[in-house]
Scaffold this motif. Structure first.
Motif, PDB file in Angstrom:
ATOM      1  N   THR A  88     -56.950  51.176  27.686  1.00 34.01           N
ATOM      2  CA  THR A  88     -56.909  49.626  26.465  1.00 34.01           C
ATOM      3  C   THR A  88     -56.864  50.766  25.106  1.00 34.01           C
ATOM      4  O   THR A  88     -58.034  51.348  25.283  1.00 34.01           O
ATOM      5  CB  THR A  88     -57.437  48.597  26.273  1.00 34.01           C
ATOM      6  OG1 THR A  88     -59.015  48.838  26.179  1.00 34.01           O
ATOM      7  CG2 THR A  88     -57.589  47.177  27.883  1.00 34.01           C
ATOM      8  N   GLU A  89     -57.047  50.746  24.488  1.00 36.20           N
ATOM      9  CA  GLU A  89     -56.782  51.214  23.107  1.00 36.20           C
ATOM     10  C   GLU A  89     -56.941  50.167  21.977  1.00 36.20           C
ATOM     11  O   GLU A  89     -55.621  49.478  21.530  1.00 36.20           O
ATOM     12  CB  GLU A  89     -55.379  51.974  22.464  1.00 36.20           C
ATOM     13  CG  GLU A  89     -55.239  53.572  23.443  1.00 36.20           C
ATOM     14  CD  GLU A  89     -55.033  54.107  23.724  1.00 36.20           C
ATOM     15  OE1 GLU A  89     -53.718  54.086  22.046  1.00 36.20           O
ATOM     16  OE2 GLU A  89     -54.769  55.234  24.050  1.00 36.20           O
ATOM     17  N   PHE A  90     -57.199  50.463  20.799  1.00 34.67           N
ATOM     18  CA  PHE A  90     -57.896  49.909  19.344  1.00 34.67           C
ATOM     19  C   PHE A  90     -56.817  49.778  18.019  1.00 34.67           C
ATOM     20  O   PHE A  90     -56.433  51.235  17.921  1.00 34.67           O
ATOM     21  CB  PHE A  90     -58.805  49.546  18.601  1.00 34.67           C
ATOM     22  CG  PHE A  90     -59.123  48.786  17.732  1.00 34.67           C
ATOM     23  CD1 PHE A  90     -58.801  47.385  17.556  1.00 34.67           C
ATOM     24  CD2 PHE A  90     -59.119  49.598  15.837  1.00 34.67           C
ATOM     25  CE1 PHE A  90     -59.191  46.697  16.196  1.00 34.67           C
ATOM     26  CE2 PHE A  90     -59.971  48.555  14.977  1.00 34.67           C
ATOM     27  CZ  PHE A  90     -58.885  47.464  15.140  1.00 34.67           C
ATOM     28  N   GLN A  91     -55.660  49.417  18.335  1.00 35.16           N
ATOM     29  CA  GLN A  91     -54.301  49.962  17.351  1.00 35.16           C
ATOM     30  C   GLN A  91     -54.252  49.404  15.733  1.00 35.16           C
ATOM     31  O   GLN A  91     -53.532  49.017  15.464  1.00 35.16           O
ATOM     32  CB  GLN A  91     -53.129  50.015  18.053  1.00 35.16           C
ATOM     33  CG  GLN A  91     -52.917  50.609  18.804  1.00 35.16           C
ATOM     34  CD  GLN A  91     -53.134  52.047  18.869  1.00 35.16           C
ATOM     35  OE1 GLN A  91     -52.110  52.481  17.658  1.00 35.16           O
ATOM     36  NE2 GLN A  91     -53.416  52.722  19.526  1.00 35.16           N
ATOM     37  N   ALA A  92     -55.814  48.644  14.856  1.00 40.18           N
ATOM     38  CA  ALA A  92     -56.117  47.831  14.334  1.00 40.18           C
ATOM     39  C   ALA A  92     -56.150  46.486  14.077  1.00 40.18           C
ATOM     40  O   ALA A  92     -56.700  45.782  14.454  1.00 40.18           O
ATOM     41  CB  ALA A  92     -55.715  49.062  13.137  1.00 40.18           C
ATOM     42  N   GLN A  93     -53.743  47.206  13.911  1.00 39.60           N
ATOM     43  CA  GLN A  93     -53.571  45.147  13.960  1.00 39.60           C
ATOM     44  C   GLN A  93     -54.268  44.332  15.218  1.00 39.60           C
ATOM     45  O   GLN A  93     -53.016  43.595  15.512  1.00 39.60           O
ATOM     46  CB  GLN A  93     -51.903  45.013  13.413  1.00 39.60           C
ATOM     47  CG  GLN A  93     -51.863  45.851  12.239  1.00 39.60           C
ATOM     48  CD  GLN A  93     -51.703  47.456  12.078  1.00 39.60           C
ATOM     49  OE1 GLN A  93     -51.757  48.308  12.488  1.00 39.60           O
ATOM     50  NE2 GLN A  93     -51.665  47.791  10.729  1.00 39.60           N
ATOM     51  N   PHE A  94     -53.429  45.452  16.178  1.00 40.17           N
ATOM     52  CA  PHE A  94     -53.426  44.915  17.854  1.00 40.17           C
ATOM     53  C   PHE A  94     -54.037  45.967  18.828  1.00 40.17           C
ATOM     54  O   PHE A  94     -54.442  46.541  18.322  1.00 40.17           O
ATOM     55  CB  PHE A  94     -51.734  44.643  18.572  1.00 40.17           C
ATOM     56  CG  PHE A  94     -51.101  45.774  18.218  1.00 40.17           C
ATOM     57  CD1 PHE A  94     -50.578  46.624  19.128  1.00 40.17           C
ATOM     58  CD2 PHE A  94     -50.549  46.214  17.149  1.00 40.17           C
ATOM     59  CE1 PHE A  94     -50.524  48.100  19.362  1.00 40.17           C
ATOM     60  CE2 PHE A  94     -50.206  47.265  16.762  1.00 40.17           C
ATOM     61  CZ  PHE A  94     -49.600  48.281  18.028  1.00 40.17           C
ATOM     62  N   TYR A  95     -54.396  45.552  19.871  1.00 40.28           N
ATOM     63  CA  TYR A  95     -54.876  46.085  20.901  1.00 40.28           C
ATOM     64  C   TYR A  95     -53.808  46.900  22.060  1.00 40.28           C
ATOM     65  O   TYR A  95     -52.945  45.934  22.277  1.00 40.28           O
ATOM     66  CB  TYR A  95     -55.641  45.201  21.969  1.00 40.28           C
ATOM     67  CG  TYR A  95     -57.392  45.481  21.402  1.00 40.28           C
ATOM     68  CD1 TYR A  95     -58.106  46.298  21.870  1.00 40.28           C
ATOM     69  CD2 TYR A  95     -57.160  44.901  20.586  1.00 40.28           C
ATOM     70  CE1 TYR A  95     -59.319  46.329  21.253  1.00 40.28           C
ATOM     71  CE2 TYR A  95     -59.085  44.348  19.903  1.00 40.28           C
ATOM     72  CZ  TYR A  95     -60.013  45.511  20.054  1.00 40.28           C
ATOM     73  OH  TYR A  95     -61.222  45.486  19.360  1.00 40.28           O
ATOM     74  N   LEU A  96     -52.950  47.540  22.097  1.00 40.57           N
ATOM     75  CA  LEU A  96     -52.494  48.010  23.394  1.00 40.57           C
ATOM     76  C   LEU A  96     -53.251  48.365  24.325  1.00 40.57           C
ATOM     77  O   LEU A  96     -54.214  48.974  24.922  1.00 40.57           O
ATOM     78  CB  LEU A  96     -52.314  49.360  22.930  1.00 40.57           C
ATOM     79  CG  LEU A  96     -51.176  50.021  23.535  1.00 40.57           C
ATOM     80  CD1 LEU A  96     -50.568  51.616  22.795  1.00 40.57           C
ATOM     81  CD2 LEU A  96     -51.269  50.958  24.699  1.00 40.57           C
TER      82      LEU A  96
END
Length: 348
Positions: free
Chosen positions: A295-303
């Protein structure tokens, strides 16, 4: 005045290899068109053929329905802005911009008057007497653009004009390019390998791969309905999957008494990453079991990266409010859901 460009079976061969392979496409007057694709796909060669800097092996190039295939660059009514800007280092900004008029025999007084006006148009009037090495990258780009525009071309050709700029300046300059194109009403054809750049700028995008055109359309149409697996993968935000293994039930319409197939076995399709959820929205949603691998935090959403039981990879974008770190983390099993209506089947 702006111009339309049409390529008819246009081909470029180097050492018996087709770099551009019999492409057919039309760019409308007054539109902003982006040639989009990975390195080596033929987009810059196509641009140079339109400009007249590269000879056409076969086929034709039409500008406003006039065949310009065998004309010199100066005879065509196009202007080229090069990737490295190609400014003359020994000339001032004013002289760089005025150079095209000097070559055509315009008097010094007239060409300087027009160059001053063009510098004002690109917000560079106060830098008229500076030399290129005294300018920032964005300022050099404005000078190169002013030089391309001063001879009043029907079509402006831009070869990756933003690639040398830092990310913040790149966003600023693409806004300026679009505003200037709309203000002047000219046809711009812009080569880029950046999907974000093309989608921000283009009225029409032409996606290329290995010398061929994969898809032509508005950025929104291409993103919503990619024609081929290559387009879906290249523009990003899509999962390219096959109806087999853990997805073999897609061969039949879920929740229906009909025997009509939803997808035939081994059919490739795509689903946008933002259309996949971890909670069903309907009893007719497709549901597949998956394991989270990252998982990655992408500011507007999580990938969220997952792998299905048959080893196919799936990426989804989950809003922050629907992301539970205790349930969605590496090694956890979960179900992924998407609507049947969100399935994109390829046309080619």
């Amino acid at each position: 005045m702006s111009g339309s460009i049409e390529l008819v079976q246009t081909t470029k061969v180097y050492d018996q290899i087709s770099v551009v392979d019999a492409i057919n496409v039309k760019v409308d007057k007054g539109s902003y068109c982006c040639l989009l694709g990975p390195s080596g796909c033929g987009k810059s060669t196509t641009l140079r053929m339109i400009a007249g800097h590269e000879a056409v092996t076969e086929g034709d190039i039409l500008l406003n329905d006039r065949n310009v295939t065998r004309l010199t660059p100066r005879q065509r009514g196009t202007a080229m802005m090069f990737q490295d800007y190609a400014l003359f280092p020994h000339m001032s900004c004013l002289d760089n911009v005025a150079y095209g008029l000097k070559v055509t025999g315009v008097s010094k007084v007239d060409r300087y008057e027009q160059a001053d006006a063009m510098l004002g148009l690109v917000n560079m009037a106060e830098h008229a007497n500076k030399f290129p090495d005294q300018l920032s990258g964005g300022q050099q780009q404005r000078i190169a653009l002013a030089r391309a525009l001063i001879c009043k071309p029907d079509v402006v050709l831009l070869d990756e004009p933003l690639s040398a700029l830092d990310p913040f300046l790149r966003i600023q300059m693409r806004k300026e390019l679009k505003q200037l194109q709309q203000k002047l009403g000219l046809t711009f054809i812009h080569v880029t390998h950046s999907q974000e750049e093309a989608f921000a700028l283009a009225d029409q995008a032409i996606v290329m791969s290995r010398g061929k055109i994969e898809q032509v359309g508005s950025p929104r149409a291409i993103f919503e309905s990619p024609n081929t697996p290559f387009v879906a993968n290249f523009i990003g935000g899509h999962n390219v999957l096959k109806a087999s293994g853990s997805l073999e039930f897609l061969s039949w319409s879920a929740g229906s008494d009909s025997d009509d197939p939803l997808l035939e076995a081994n059919t490739s399709f795509s689903v946008r990453a933002d259309h996949i959820t971890t909670q069903p929205r309907s009893d007719k949603d497709v549901a597949v079991k998956a394991e989270v691998i990252g998982t990655e935090f992408q500011a507007q959403f999580y990938l969220v990266e997952c792998v299905l039981e048959d080893s196919q990879s799936v990426t989804c974008y989950l809003p922050e409010e629907s992301f539970d770190v205790h349930l969605i983390s590496s090694g956890k099993s979960l179900y992924l859901y998407w609507s049947q209506e969100r399935i994109n089947t390829f046309r080619c």
